[in-house]
Design an enzyme around this catalytic site. Sequence first.
Site, PDB file in Angstrom:
ATOM      1  N   SER A   1       0.836  -1.199   0.000  1.00 26.23           N
ATOM      2  CA  SER A   1       0.000   0.000   0.000  1.00 26.23           C
ATOM      3  C   SER A   1       0.867   1.244   0.000  1.00 26.23           C
ATOM      4  O   SER A   1       1.604   1.505   0.961  1.00 26.23           O
ATOM      5  CB  SER A   1      -0.911   0.021   1.228  1.00 26.23           C
ATOM      6  OG  SER A   1      -1.535   1.287   1.299  1.00 26.23           O
TER       7      SER A   1
ATOM      8  N   HIS B   1      -1.110  -1.036  -4.378  1.00 27.31           N
ATOM      9  CA  HIS B   1      -2.398  -0.695  -3.779  1.00 27.31           C
ATOM     10  C   HIS B   1      -2.415   0.813  -3.541  1.00 27.31           C
ATOM     11  O   HIS B   1      -1.529   1.364  -2.882  1.00 27.31           O
ATOM     12  CB  HIS B   1      -2.573  -1.463  -2.472  1.00 27.31           C
ATOM     13  CG  HIS B   1      -3.906  -1.267  -1.834  1.00 27.31           C
ATOM     14  ND1 HIS B   1      -5.034  -1.945  -2.245  1.00 27.31           N
ATOM     15  CD2 HIS B   1      -4.292  -0.468  -0.808  1.00 27.31           C
ATOM     16  CE1 HIS B   1      -6.056  -1.576  -1.491  1.00 27.31           C
ATOM     17  NE2 HIS B   1      -5.649  -0.669  -0.619  1.00 27.31           N
TER      18      HIS B   1
ATOM     19  N   ASP C   1      -4.591   4.010  -2.187  1.00 28.20           N
ATOM     20  CA  ASP C   1      -5.717   4.373  -1.327  1.00 28.20           C
ATOM     21  C   ASP C   1      -6.203   5.782  -1.628  1.00 28.20           C
ATOM     22  O   ASP C   1      -5.501   6.759  -1.365  1.00 28.20           O
ATOM     23  CB  ASP C   1      -5.289   4.261   0.141  1.00 28.20           C
ATOM     24  CG  ASP C   1      -5.100   2.816   0.556  1.00 28.20           C
ATOM     25  OD1 ASP C   1      -6.067   2.048   0.478  1.00 28.20           O
ATOM     26  OD2 ASP C   1      -3.968   2.447   0.941  1.00 28.20           O
TER      27      ASP C   1
ATOM     28  N   MET D   1      -8.806   8.527  -0.620  1.00 25.52           N
ATOM     29  CA  MET D   1      -9.697   8.911   0.488  1.00 25.52           C
ATOM     30  C   MET D   1     -10.158  10.339   0.262  1.00 25.52           C
ATOM     31  O   MET D   1      -9.351  11.206  -0.094  1.00 25.52           O
ATOM     32  CB  MET D   1      -8.948   8.824   1.820  1.00 25.52           C
ATOM     33  CG  MET D   1      -8.292   7.482   2.083  1.00 25.52           C
ATOM     34  SD  MET D   1      -7.614   7.414   3.739  1.00 25.52           S
ATOM     35  CE  MET D   1      -6.684   5.879   3.671  1.00 25.52           C
TER      36      MET D   1
ATOM     37  N   HIS E   1      -8.167   1.547  -4.470  1.00 29.28           N
ATOM     38  CA  HIS E   1      -9.154   1.346  -3.408  1.00 29.28           C
ATOM     39  C   HIS E   1      -9.824   2.686  -3.129  1.00 29.28           C
ATOM     40  O   HIS E   1      -9.225   3.582  -2.533  1.00 29.28           O
ATOM     41  CB  HIS E   1      -8.402   0.810  -2.170  1.00 29.28           C
ATOM     42  CG  HIS E   1      -9.251   0.640  -0.948  1.00 29.28           C
ATOM     43  ND1 HIS E   1      -8.697   0.434   0.306  1.00 29.28           N
ATOM     44  CD2 HIS E   1     -10.602   0.625  -0.766  1.00 29.28           C
ATOM     45  CE1 HIS E   1      -9.669   0.306   1.196  1.00 29.28           C
ATOM     46  NE2 HIS E   1     -10.828   0.429   0.587  1.00 29.28           N
TER      47      HIS E   1
ATOM     48  N   MET F   1     -12.086   5.010  -1.294  1.00 29.24           N
ATOM     49  CA  MET F   1     -12.806   5.258  -0.035  1.00 29.24           C
ATOM     50  C   MET F   1     -13.456   6.619  -0.173  1.00 29.24           C
ATOM     51  O   MET F   1     -13.036   7.615   0.423  1.00 29.24           O
ATOM     52  CB  MET F   1     -11.822   5.197   1.143  1.00 29.24           C
ATOM     53  CG  MET F   1     -11.372   3.775   1.444  1.00 29.24           C
ATOM     54  SD  MET F   1      -9.872   3.701   2.445  1.00 29.24           S
ATOM     55  CE  MET F   1      -8.654   3.743   1.145  1.00 29.24           C
TER      56      MET F   1
ATOM     57  N   MET G   1     -12.073  -5.675   4.519  1.00 25.59           N
ATOM     58  CA  MET G   1     -11.209  -4.798   5.316  1.00 25.59           C
ATOM     59  C   MET G   1     -10.968  -5.413   6.691  1.00 25.59           C
ATOM     60  O   MET G   1     -11.910  -5.831   7.370  1.00 25.59           O
ATOM     61  CB  MET G   1     -11.859  -3.422   5.490  1.00 25.59           C
ATOM     62  CG  MET G   1     -11.939  -2.577   4.232  1.00 25.59           C
ATOM     63  SD  MET G   1     -10.332  -2.190   3.503  1.00 25.59           S
ATOM     64  CE  MET G   1      -9.557  -1.226   4.823  1.00 25.59           C
TER      65      MET G   1
ATOM     66  N   ASP H   1      -6.993  -6.136   3.776  1.00 27.90           N
ATOM     67  CA  ASP H   1      -6.283  -4.863   3.850  1.00 27.90           C
ATOM     68  C   ASP H   1      -6.421  -4.304   5.259  1.00 27.90           C
ATOM     69  O   ASP H   1      -7.546  -4.085   5.732  1.00 27.90           O
ATOM     70  CB  ASP H   1      -6.917  -3.919   2.807  1.00 27.90           C
ATOM     71  CG  ASP H   1      -6.310  -2.533   2.746  1.00 27.90           C
ATOM     72  OD1 ASP H   1      -5.276  -2.294   3.398  1.00 27.90           O
ATOM     73  OD2 ASP H   1      -6.890  -1.690   2.032  1.00 27.90           O
TER      74      ASP H   1
HETATM   75  C1  DX5 Z   1      -6.542   1.840   5.210  1.00 31.15           C
HETATM   76  C2  DX5 Z   1      -6.028   1.513   3.839  1.00 31.15           C
HETATM   77  C3  DX5 Z   1      -4.922   0.537   3.811  1.00 31.15           C
HETATM   78  C4  DX5 Z   1      -3.685   0.936   4.578  1.00 31.15           C
HETATM   79  C5  DX5 Z   1      -3.167  -0.308   5.225  1.00 31.15           C
HETATM   80  O1  DX5 Z   1      -7.766   2.467   5.101  1.00 31.15           O
HETATM   81  O2  DX5 Z   1      -7.077   0.985   3.038  1.00 31.15           O
HETATM   82  O3  DX5 Z   1      -4.593   0.170   2.476  1.00 31.15           O
HETATM   83  O4  DX5 Z   1      -2.674   1.497   3.785  1.00 31.15           O
HETATM   84  O5  DX5 Z   1      -2.122   0.046   6.057  1.00 31.15           O
HETATM   85  P1  DX5 Z   1      -1.476  -0.947   7.117  1.00 31.15           P
HETATM   86  O6  DX5 Z   1      -0.920  -2.111   6.336  1.00 31.15           O
HETATM   87  O7  DX5 Z   1      -0.437  -0.112   7.744  1.00 31.15           O
HETATM   88  O8  DX5 Z   1      -2.565  -1.386   8.053  1.00 31.15           O
HETATM   89 ZN    ZN Z   2      -6.557   0.159   1.075  1.00 28.71          ZN
END
Ligand code: DX5
Ligand code: ZN
Length: 216
Positions: free
Chosen positions: A10, A35, A37, A39, A68, A70, A139, A173
């Site tokens: 990630s 990956h 993220d 947000m 991903h 969010m 998740m 994840d």
């Molecule tokens: C959290 C993200 C993850 C995050 C995971 O909302 O979707 O992808 O980067 O991070 P770790 O591996 O540190 O839990």
């Molecule tokens: Zn993620």
Amino acid sequence: MSGSVLVAPSLLAADFADLGAEMARAEAAGADWHHVDVMDGHFVPNLTIGPPVVAALARRAAVPLDVHLMIERPAEWAERYAEAGADRLTFHYEAAADFPAALEAFAATGRPVGVAVDPPCGVEPLRPFLDRIDLVLVMSVKAGFGGQSFRPEVLAKVEQLRSWGFAGRIEMDGGIDDRTAPRCRAAGADVLVSGSWLFGREDMAAGVATLRGGPA
Ligand code: DX5
Ligand code: ZN
């Protein structure tokens, strides 16, 4: 279930001032996907990147971008992220007011369709739609921040999906490390995302191999 376990570092845990180099580091370590993220500060309180940065990452990535989302109203953004260069898109079930319409919007991008569920959300609502879903992201922390602790109670959802015969990818994840990855694989997950643990390794290649499991 396919036999191979994929590892997706990630980029949330990478150095954001040097994302190109961080992607190269992950690729050299054997990453299967990046990956990414996204947000929006609404669906989750945190804020990361949008389509222009995804486009910049896509220009430099040598392995698929696993994006991903969010974000609120994901269906309205599906095409924008596909155009930006996302190879795979995953949106949250909880964020889609009209879930069948969202599935349709994501399928229309031509990318594999991924659906994520946060820890409190069961997978039962997905069951009637599983033939239209390529990947379920279970998740293992509440979406929004890296570095949280793995929530083992979500493993039951992975087992449930496999017991229903779901043959697509199951991604997990949040809080994935050398101790939690074997539990994810045993439950039937075959894509493991790891941010802080993997990017914190001096030897990231060894970390990727550890998460993947099986013979080195
Ligand atoms: C959290 C993200 C993850 C995050 C995971 O909302 O979707 O992808 O980067 O991070 P770790 O591996 O540190 O839990
Ligand atoms: Zn993620």
